[in-house]
Design a protein around this motif. Structure first.
Motif, PDB file in Angstrom:
ATOM      1  N   PRO A 102       0.798  -1.233   0.000  1.00 39.08           N
ATOM      2  CA  PRO A 102       0.000   0.000   0.000  1.00 39.08           C
ATOM      3  C   PRO A 102       0.828   1.279   0.000  1.00 39.08           C
ATOM      4  CG  PRO A 102      -0.956  -1.550   1.510  1.00 39.08           C
ATOM      5  CD  PRO A 102       0.344  -2.145   1.067  1.00 39.08           C
ATOM      6  N   PHE A 155       1.860   1.736  -3.485  1.00 33.86           N
ATOM      7  CA  PHE A 155       0.686   2.001  -4.306  1.00 33.86           C
ATOM      8  C   PHE A 155       0.138   3.398  -4.029  1.00 33.86           C
ATOM      9  CE2 PHE A 155      -3.712   1.656  -5.705  1.00 33.86           C
ATOM     10  CZ  PHE A 155      -3.530   1.067  -6.947  1.00 33.86           C
ATOM     11  N   THR A 156       0.239   3.848  -2.782  1.00 29.24           N
ATOM     12  CA  THR A 156      -0.213   5.201  -2.465  1.00 29.24           C
ATOM     13  C   THR A 156       0.612   6.225  -3.232  1.00 29.24           C
ATOM     14  OG1 THR A 156      -0.883   4.513  -0.255  1.00 29.24           O
ATOM     15  CG2 THR A 156      -0.600   6.853  -0.602  1.00 29.24           C
ATOM     16  N   ILE A 190       3.751  11.511  16.230  1.00 29.78           N
ATOM     17  CA  ILE A 190       3.146  10.745  15.139  1.00 29.78           C
ATOM     18  C   ILE A 190       1.639  10.660  15.342  1.00 29.78           C
ATOM     19  CG2 ILE A 190       3.044   8.476  14.065  1.00 29.78           C
ATOM     20  CD1 ILE A 190       6.028   8.188  14.683  1.00 29.78           C
ATOM     21  N   GLN A 237      -1.753  12.344  13.101  1.00 32.69           N
ATOM     22  CA  GLN A 237      -2.828  11.505  12.558  1.00 32.69           C
ATOM     23  C   GLN A 237      -4.180  11.815  13.175  1.00 32.69           C
ATOM     24  OE1 GLN A 237      -1.917   7.297  12.247  1.00 32.69           O
ATOM     25  NE2 GLN A 237       0.225   7.768  12.602  1.00 32.69           N
ATOM     26  N   PHE A 276      -7.724  12.437  13.981  1.00 29.94           N
ATOM     27  CA  PHE A 276      -8.892  12.313  13.109  1.00 29.94           C
ATOM     28  C   PHE A 276     -10.189  12.151  13.898  1.00 29.94           C
ATOM     29  CE2 PHE A 276     -11.959   9.457  11.065  1.00 29.94           C
ATOM     30  CZ  PHE A 276     -12.285  10.203   9.955  1.00 29.94           C
ATOM     31  N   PHE A 325      -9.477   9.729  -5.280  1.00 27.99           N
ATOM     32  CA  PHE A 325      -8.441   8.917  -4.645  1.00 27.99           C
ATOM     33  C   PHE A 325      -7.050   9.454  -4.929  1.00 27.99           C
ATOM     34  CE2 PHE A 325      -9.833   4.921  -2.572  1.00 27.99           C
ATOM     35  CZ  PHE A 325     -11.164   5.249  -2.489  1.00 27.99           C
ATOM     36  N   ALA A 335      -1.885  11.784   1.556  1.00 30.60           N
ATOM     37  CA  ALA A 335      -1.232  10.773   2.393  1.00 30.60           C
ATOM     38  C   ALA A 335       0.284  10.869   2.260  1.00 30.60           C
ATOM     39  CB  ALA A 335      -1.710   9.377   2.009  1.00 30.60           C
ATOM     40  N   THR A 373       8.297  -0.517  11.539  1.00 24.52           N
ATOM     41  CA  THR A 373       6.934  -0.427  11.008  1.00 24.52           C
ATOM     42  C   THR A 373       5.989   0.240  12.000  1.00 24.52           C
ATOM     43  OG1 THR A 373       6.268  -2.589  11.862  1.00 24.52           O
ATOM     44  CG2 THR A 373       7.229  -2.528   9.655  1.00 24.52           C
ATOM     45  N   PHE A 378       6.388   2.953  13.270  1.00 25.31           N
ATOM     46  CA  PHE A 378       6.409   4.400  13.065  1.00 25.31           C
ATOM     47  C   PHE A 378       5.809   4.831  11.732  1.00 25.31           C
ATOM     48  CE2 PHE A 378       9.708   3.372  16.116  1.00 25.31           C
ATOM     49  CZ  PHE A 378       9.382   4.233  17.144  1.00 25.31           C
ATOM     50  N   VAL A 379       5.304   3.870  10.967  1.00 21.06           N
ATOM     51  CA  VAL A 379       4.670   4.229   9.698  1.00 21.06           C
ATOM     52  C   VAL A 379       3.215   4.596   9.969  1.00 21.06           C
ATOM     53  CG1 VAL A 379       4.036   3.427   7.411  1.00 21.06           C
ATOM     54  CG2 VAL A 379       6.153   2.637   8.453  1.00 21.06           C
ATOM     55  N   PRO A 380       2.789   5.803   9.588  1.00 23.94           N
ATOM     56  CA  PRO A 380       1.404   6.188   9.845  1.00 23.94           C
ATOM     57  C   PRO A 380       0.435   5.268   9.105  1.00 23.94           C
ATOM     58  CG  PRO A 380       2.632   7.994   8.818  1.00 23.94           C
ATOM     59  CD  PRO A 380       3.546   6.830   8.889  1.00 23.94           C
ATOM     60  N   THR A 381      -0.568   4.793   9.826  1.00 24.62           N
ATOM     61  CA  THR A 381      -1.501   3.853   9.198  1.00 24.62           C
ATOM     62  C   THR A 381      -2.260   4.478   8.030  1.00 24.62           C
ATOM     63  OG1 THR A 381      -2.944   4.472  11.014  1.00 24.62           O
ATOM     64  CG2 THR A 381      -1.938   2.309  11.120  1.00 24.62           C
ATOM     65  N   GLN A 382      -2.455   5.803   8.110  1.00 28.31           N
ATOM     66  CA  GLN A 382      -3.249   6.437   7.057  1.00 28.31           C
ATOM     67  C   GLN A 382      -2.602   6.316   5.687  1.00 28.31           C
ATOM     68  OE1 GLN A 382      -3.210   7.647  10.064  1.00 28.31           O
ATOM     69  NE2 GLN A 382      -5.377   7.738  10.526  1.00 28.31           N
ATOM     70  N   LEU A 383      -1.287   6.086   5.680  1.00 27.73           N
ATOM     71  CA  LEU A 383      -0.586   5.971   4.406  1.00 27.73           C
ATOM     72  C   LEU A 383      -1.084   4.766   3.616  1.00 27.73           C
ATOM     73  CD1 LEU A 383       1.648   7.448   2.916  1.00 27.73           C
ATOM     74  CD2 LEU A 383       3.270   5.843   3.876  1.00 27.73           C
ATOM     75  N   SER A 384      -1.549   3.751   4.315  1.00 29.52           N
ATOM     76  CA  SER A 384      -1.942   2.542   3.592  1.00 29.52           C
ATOM     77  C   SER A 384      -3.452   2.370   3.494  1.00 29.52           C
ATOM     78  CB  SER A 384      -1.319   1.325   4.266  1.00 29.52           C
ATOM     79  OG  SER A 384      -1.623   1.325   5.626  1.00 29.52           O
ATOM     80  N   VAL A 385      -4.193   3.362   3.970  1.00 33.47           N
ATOM     81  CA  VAL A 385      -5.633   3.207   4.011  1.00 33.47           C
ATOM     82  C   VAL A 385      -6.250   3.032   2.617  1.00 33.47           C
ATOM     83  CG1 VAL A 385      -7.749   4.504   4.391  1.00 33.47           C
ATOM     84  CG2 VAL A 385      -6.115   4.250   6.218  1.00 33.47           C
ATOM     85  N   LEU A 386      -5.847   3.890   1.678  1.00 31.00           N
ATOM     86  CA  LEU A 386      -6.503   3.846   0.360  1.00 31.00           C
ATOM     87  C   LEU A 386      -6.262   2.518  -0.354  1.00 31.00           C
ATOM     88  CD1 LEU A 386      -5.536   7.468  -0.743  1.00 31.00           C
ATOM     89  CD2 LEU A 386      -7.705   6.715   0.227  1.00 31.00           C
ATOM     90  N   PRO A 387      -4.984   2.087  -0.510  1.00 29.12           N
ATOM     91  CA  PRO A 387      -4.777   0.800  -1.181  1.00 29.12           C
ATOM     92  C   PRO A 387      -5.408  -0.369  -0.433  1.00 29.12           C
ATOM     93  CG  PRO A 387      -2.752   2.039  -1.089  1.00 29.12           C
ATOM     94  CD  PRO A 387      -3.713   2.745  -0.213  1.00 29.12           C
ATOM     95  N   THR A 388      -5.361  -0.328   0.888  1.00 27.18           N
ATOM     96  CA  THR A 388      -5.983  -1.424   1.637  1.00 27.18           C
ATOM     97  C   THR A 388      -7.482  -1.451   1.354  1.00 27.18           C
ATOM     98  OG1 THR A 388      -4.320  -1.104   3.346  1.00 27.18           O
ATOM     99  CG2 THR A 388      -6.168  -2.477   3.911  1.00 27.18           C
ATOM    100  N   TYR A 389      -8.068  -0.282   1.269  1.00 24.95           N
ATOM    101  CA  TYR A 389      -9.488  -0.208   0.918  1.00 24.95           C
ATOM    102  C   TYR A 389      -9.741  -0.834  -0.451  1.00 24.95           C
ATOM    103  CZ  TYR A 389     -14.085   1.805  -0.001  1.00 24.95           C
ATOM    104  OH  TYR A 389     -15.409   1.969  -0.293  1.00 24.95           O
ATOM    105  N   ILE A 390      -8.830  -0.531  -1.392  1.00 25.47           N
ATOM    106  CA  ILE A 390      -8.989  -1.058  -2.747  1.00 25.47           C
ATOM    107  C   ILE A 390      -8.818  -2.584  -2.749  1.00 25.47           C
ATOM    108  CG2 ILE A 390      -7.997  -1.040  -5.063  1.00 25.47           C
ATOM    109  CD1 ILE A 390      -7.244   1.985  -4.278  1.00 25.47           C
ATOM    110  N   PHE A 431     -11.352   4.562  13.018  1.00 29.64           N
ATOM    111  CA  PHE A 431     -11.099   5.016  11.650  1.00 29.64           C
ATOM    112  C   PHE A 431     -11.352   3.915  10.614  1.00 29.64           C
ATOM    113  CE2 PHE A 431      -8.245   5.963   8.043  1.00 29.64           C
ATOM    114  CZ  PHE A 431      -8.711   7.220   7.714  1.00 29.64           C
TER     115      PHE A 431
END
Lengths: 317, 288
Positions: A46, A49-50, A238, A242, A244, A280, A287, B125, B127-139, B222
């Motif tokens: 992801p 892909f993002t 961090i 985020q 939200f 998107f 993102a 891992t 420290f990687v913001p989860t939001q970065l992977s939200v869109l592809p995971t959704y797809i 979220f």
């Protein structure tokens, strides 16, 4: 006994393909593989892909269209994006800085020799963290209502009421308060564990050498606590970037309320671009920007903590 | 540990009675601020809907809880949402505890090439913001037709970096290598040794991880918000938020009775196991 281990290993390793060593390595890789498989699918792929998606125009259904840097142009020329950016930073500072200072104070107090009922206090201070953010937000939205308890207290002190649910600063104060309430105790507990990891004889020795309380704090407590401070600050930063749920729930009663300018954050912007507007590409660009900002802030964090090292060696905990 | 604290309690004398009193007043105020919202939640939940903005603030518990909660049930399938959350949280927790223990055990007790590198990777891992992977995971979820199913909530969460880190820290000190060696001499397979020798020693750590993880999943907002569409699949957090979304005169008595009921199970679990939870968190952070 060690000899018997070697003997048994020697016996079993008659040079077949699966030597004991190889078998145990394969086992180890198998045991850790679930994480890496899952992370590859839902974490690593992801991310790439993002980044890829941020150069395309896409509504998640139709064909993807390459647009180059246009998504980045679109968001950076959108005032709402910059408002969400500055809101995130402002609320990040408002929610995190006082929180960490108070957490440190609470930890020192809880660690202090004269505190009785330590365990009870620890549990009480930690309790806010078990409530869901949704619950926290709902409770605080009553306290911060126009006729809510906070305004009642302000009036009692002879101050004017604050529009906590619509004012530019009011909304930010309300949201930062929710963040602080939920996380101060948690961070205090982490700091407390750091304080307890400092050996008591260090203080004894310092006292014998005639160091007073302030000197003990400056030359023993703070340097040895530094790894914990760095860790907590990093995690809180961090987390703050985020932000939200609090603004989404707090301002969201009227459907699209969460994109109101007083409280929109970068993640709210991302969410609304993707899942409300179906853009998107711009959401992905958001993102990526968020990720870059996160990296920058983490690096500043590391840099500052490196500078703070000074003459007293901050040992590893 | 407690003997150390008593040893250090011989320091007072330099802070007088006034300082001491002030010290405790501050601590008590902090504790009150921490627990007041819980009490307030209950006050609003048990009074009629006008109580929330009563001036001066209403601070006594009333008898309207059942009436308020009745209105919750009229508007949403509250218990359904509670069961959904229970199901999702339990599934994730069982899986997280199992896979994280397995991986933590491998990192603590096995030698293999790239071990340290892979372990640092796991930490990174975090420290990687989860939001970065939200869109592809959704797809991905859309491609798999997992949108609006619990699989979308459970599968990505089945194992996590914090759990691996935490179990490794615990296992490296709690499980002695001689124990494993002797198991191997007795001819036990790798998984048998893990299961029947290591697991019994580390159940406290597993329990703590389980409780912490359960609370996190239970409270998650979220991702369920993104993937759940149909109200009968809502988790409790989404259901709560939905109660809040009507603007026509918010019925706070109703909302708080639901919020309180949704918070109560976690509160009970936490108070029962608070020692484990807090000890777990602190020892997990110590080696970071």
């Amino acid at each position: 006994m060690a000899e018997t281990v070697i003997a048994s290993q020697a016996r079993s390793s008659k040079k077949p393909f699966l030597t004991e060593q190889r078998r145990s390595r394969i086992t180890a890789y198998t045991f850790i593989s679930p994480f890496f498989i899952l992370f590859a699918i839902f974490g690593l792929y992801p991310i790439f892909f993002t980044i890829y998606l941020s150069f395309y125009k896409w509504d998640a259904l139709g064909p993807m269209k390459y647009v180059g840097m246009k998504n980045y142009d679109l968001i950076t020329s959108d005032p709402t994006f910059w408002i969400s950016f500055s809101n995130t930073l402002i609320m990040g500072v408002m929610g995190t800085v006082p929180q960490l200072i108070i957490a440190l104070l609470v930890a020192v107090m809880l660690n202090s020799a004269m505190t009785r009922f330590k365990k009870t206090f620890r549990v009480l201070f930690f309790m806010p963290n078990i409530t869901s953010i949704v619950a926290v937000t709902l409770v605080f939205s009553t306290l911060f209502g126009n006729n809510g308890m906070i305004n009642w207290m302000l009036n009692g002190l002879g101050l004017e009421s604050v529009a906590f649910n619509s004012g530019w600063w009011g909304v930010k104060i309300a949201i930062s308060t929710m963040v602080m309430w939920r996380w101060t105790g948690y961070n205090a507990i982490i700091f407390l564990s750091g304080l307890q990891s400092i050996p008591m004889d260090l203080y004894e020795a310092a006292r014998i050498d005639g160091a007073n309380r302030r000197q003990q704090l400056a030359y023993i407590t703070l340097p040895l606590l530094k790894p914990f401070i760095v860790f907590v600050t990093l995690i809180s930063t961090i987390g703050a970037l985020q932000l939200f749920t609090e603004p989404y729930v707090y301002l969201g009663q009227s459907g699209t309320g969460s994109t109101r300018q007083e409280g929109i954050t970068m993640v709210t912007y991302l969410y609304s671009e993707a899942f409300r507007n179906g853009f998107f590409g711009t959401a992905a660009a958001t993102a990526v920007m968020l990720f870059i900002i996160t990296i920058i802030f983490s690096m500043i964090n590391m840099w500052v903590s490196g500078r703070m090292n000074g003459d007293t060696e901050g040992g590893k905990a | 540990m407690s003997s150390l604290q008593t040893a250090s309690s011989r320091t007072p004398g330099d802070t007088g009675l006034i300082g001491k009193t002030l010290f405790y007043i501050l601590l008590v105020i902090g504790a009150l601020v921490s627990i007041f919202p819980f009490y307030w939640m209950f006050v609003i939940a048990t009074n009629d809907r006008g109580a929330v903005f009563h001036i001066p603030p209403m601070l006594s518990i009333g008898g309207e809880f059942l009436n308020n909660f009745q209105r919750v049930l009229e508007r949403t399938d509250f218990f359904r949402a509670l069961l959904n959350s229970l199901f999702v949280s339990s599934m994730v927790t069982v899986s997280v505890v199992f896979f994280c223990t397995l991986a933590g055990y491998a990192f603590a007790k096995y030698d293999f090439p790239l071990k340290n590198g892979l372990f640092y990777f796991v930490i990174a891992t975090l420290f990687v913001p989860t939001q970065l992977s939200v869109l592809p995971t959704y797809i991905i979820m859309a491609k798999l037709h997992w949108i609006d199913t619990y699989k979308a909530l459970i599968v990505p969460a089945m194992v996590n970096a914090f759990g691996i880190f935490w179990m490794r820290q615990y296992i490296s000190t709690a499980v002695h290598s001689e124990l494993i060696e002797s198991g191997r001499i007795d001819g036990g397979g790798h998984f048998r040794i893990f299961w029947s020798i290591a697991i019994p020693v580390i159940t406290p750590a597993m329990a703590t991880l389980g409780i912490l993880n359960f609370m996190n999943v239970w409270n998650d907002f979220f991702w369920p918000l993104v993937v759940l569409k149909n109200s009968e699949h809502f988790t409790i957090q989404i259901a709560l938020q939905q109660l809040f979304s009507n603007r026509d005169g918010l019925d706070y008595g109703m909302i708080m009775s639901a919020t309180f009921t949704a918070t109560l199970p976690l509160l009970i679990v936490f108070l029962l196991f608070s020692r484990w939870v807090i000890a777990g968190l602190t020892s997990g952070a110590i080696k970071s």
